[in-house]
Structures are given as C-alpha cells and as structure tokens.
Design an enzyme around this catalytic site. Structure first.
Site, PDB file in Angstrom:
ATOM      1  N   LYS A  56      -0.500   4.532   6.081  1.00 41.91           N
ATOM      2  CA  LYS A  56      -1.413   4.079   5.023  1.00 41.91           C
ATOM      3  C   LYS A  56      -2.711   3.606   5.670  1.00 41.91           C
ATOM      4  O   LYS A  56      -2.695   2.759   6.579  1.00 41.91           O
ATOM      5  CB  LYS A  56      -0.746   2.939   4.267  1.00 41.91           C
ATOM      6  CG  LYS A  56      -1.213   2.747   2.858  1.00 41.91           C
ATOM      7  CD  LYS A  56      -0.296   1.710   2.214  1.00 41.91           C
ATOM      8  CE  LYS A  56      -0.697   1.363   0.823  1.00 41.91           C
ATOM      9  NZ  LYS A  56      -0.045   0.117   0.396  1.00 41.91           N
TER      10      LYS A  56
HETATM   11  C1  E4P Z   1      -0.443  -0.222  -2.953  1.00 40.54           C
HETATM   12  O1  E4P Z   1       0.089   0.549  -2.201  1.00 40.54           O
HETATM   13  C2  E4P Z   1      -0.572  -1.665  -2.727  1.00 40.54           C
HETATM   14  O2  E4P Z   1       0.453  -2.091  -1.876  1.00 40.54           O
HETATM   15  C3  E4P Z   1      -0.410  -2.485  -3.988  1.00 40.54           C
HETATM   16  O3  E4P Z   1      -0.165  -1.695  -5.113  1.00 40.54           O
HETATM   17  C4  E4P Z   1      -1.412  -3.564  -4.153  1.00 40.54           C
HETATM   18  O4  E4P Z   1      -1.137  -4.250  -5.350  1.00 40.54           O
HETATM   19  P1  E4P Z   1      -1.740  -5.691  -5.709  1.00 40.54           P
HETATM   20  O5  E4P Z   1      -3.126  -5.504  -6.216  1.00 40.54           O
HETATM   21  O6  E4P Z   1      -0.826  -6.218  -6.777  1.00 40.54           O
HETATM   22  O7  E4P Z   1      -1.685  -6.500  -4.445  1.00 40.54           O
END
Ligand code: E4P
Length: 222
Positions: free
Chosen positions: A83
C-alpha cells in the site's frame, strides 16, 4: 462487490472471517499502532486467516525507500499487496514495484484525477477515501462515483477499493455504483448485519418452536 475488512485487530478479523464474508484485508499505520505485536507477525497471521489480498502500507517517504520497503513487505507472503500513498514518490515506487509484478494499492486517493495517475503508474488497486472526504464537507460518495466512472471508461486493469467507510450506507452506495471492493471496519460489519425485525422475528420463532416442543413432549405416550 467484494468485502474486505479494514483493521489490524486479529480477534476482529477472526470473528468476521468466521461469517464467511471476507475476501481480503486492508491495514494502515494507524490501525497497526492500535494493536500489539510485530508488524510481520501480524501480517503473517492475517494471511493465515483470510485467503485474499492483504494490504500492508509502507511508511518510507522517498521513492527509493518505498520500493525497498515494498519489496520487503511483498516477501512476507504471496497475498501481500503493497500500500502506497497517492503522491509523487508513491507513483514512482508504484511503477517500479508493478514492473516487478508486485501488486500495489494506492491509498489516500480523493479524486478521479489521482485515481487515473495511480492506474497509469500500474497500481492494481486504488482506494478512494469516502468518510474523510465527507468529514471536510464534500460528498465522498459522489467523489467515489467519479473515480469508478473514470476508471470504467479506461483500459486500466485496476480495482476500486471503497475506503474510509463509516456506515452501511457507504457500503450499499458503493455496491450500487459498481465499485469492485469495500473495505469495512468491524463496527460497520456489525451495523450491516443488525436489524431489530430480525431479532424480533428470531425471538418469536424460537418461542414458538419451544412451545411446540413442550406440547409434543406432554402428549407423547410412555
Ligand atoms: C483504507 O485502506 C484505510 O485503511 C481506511 O479505510 C482509512 O479509514 P479511516 O478514514 O476511517 O481512517
């Protein structure tokens, strides 16, 4: 639409995986900071629990360091997806990792333009953040729709992961517009399942089944 879980909490992954609904997992540095244990052990355990793409995020901030960290993460398990943030070094690193055949999920994406750059660099997945866009007074679902529409009209082999999901409505809207995946926090999985009429109906069925069993028992010959 496939359902991923968005957490690094092993107990929660195990619980929701037990429902038979999980096709993958996403994590991020904040989610990892909320749990105990070594990063590598957490990723390995997640890979044992869920047979699908498992996103592991790099924390390096130069393209060269991102590539190095991404290669290391990809070596942990064949299901690891690296990622990377949607920024210039992230794009450079995505292109290099993609050339090695390492799948990349470009995260912190908010617009169709960013998604097109991610896809063009060779990302296998792109993650538009719905909830965080809502948080600053924009319409996260509309932004997601723009990403889905823009990528649908191109030749890129990329899947859209609906991220920063805050409610079952986000998941339903993502499914209706044809997003490939939604990555969902454990709490939202619980909200998706719960319905008072299901609880009430089940209570009545159980009570009627028990009443019938008691009646049958009372009339049985000795
Ligand atoms: C995506 O891969 C992220 O880990 C995640 O969806 C972030 O979400 P949040 O805005 O609730 O932290």
């Amino acid at each position: 639409m496939k359902l991923f879980i968005d957490t690094a909490d092993i107990a929660e992954i195990e619980r929701i995986a037990g429902w038979g609904v999980l096709a993958g997992v996403t994590t991020n540095p904040s989610l990892l900071a909320a749990v105990e244990g070594s990063e590598d052990d957490i990723y390995k355990r997640i890979c044992e629990l869920v047979d699908g793409p498992i996103s592991a995020e790099v924390t390096a901030d130069t393209a060269k360091a991102m590539v190095k960290e991404g290669r290391r993460l990809a070596g942990i398990h064949p299901n690891i997806v690296v990622k990377l943030p949607t920024c210039a070094p992230g794009l450079t690193a995505t292109a290099e990792l993609a050339q090695d055949g390492i799948p990349v999920n470009m995260t912190l994406c908010f617009t169709a333009s960013q998604a097109l750059l991610a896809a063009s660099a060779g990302a296998r997945y792109v993650s538009p953040f719905v909830g965080r866009y809502d948080d600053i007074g924009n319409d996260g679902i509309e932004a997601l729709r723009e990403v889905v529409d823009a990528l649908f009209a191109t030749e890129y082999d990329v899947q859209v992961i609906t991220a920063s999901v805050r409610s079952p409505v986000h998941v339903q809207e993502a499914a209706k517009m044809g997003a490939d995946i939604a990555t969902i926090p454990p709490k939202v999985f619980d909200q998706m399942l719960a319905h008072p009429l299901t609880d009430k109906g089940l209570e009545k069925f159980n009570a009627d089944a028990a009443a019938r069993a008691a009646k049958t028992k009372g009339t049985r010959k000795k």
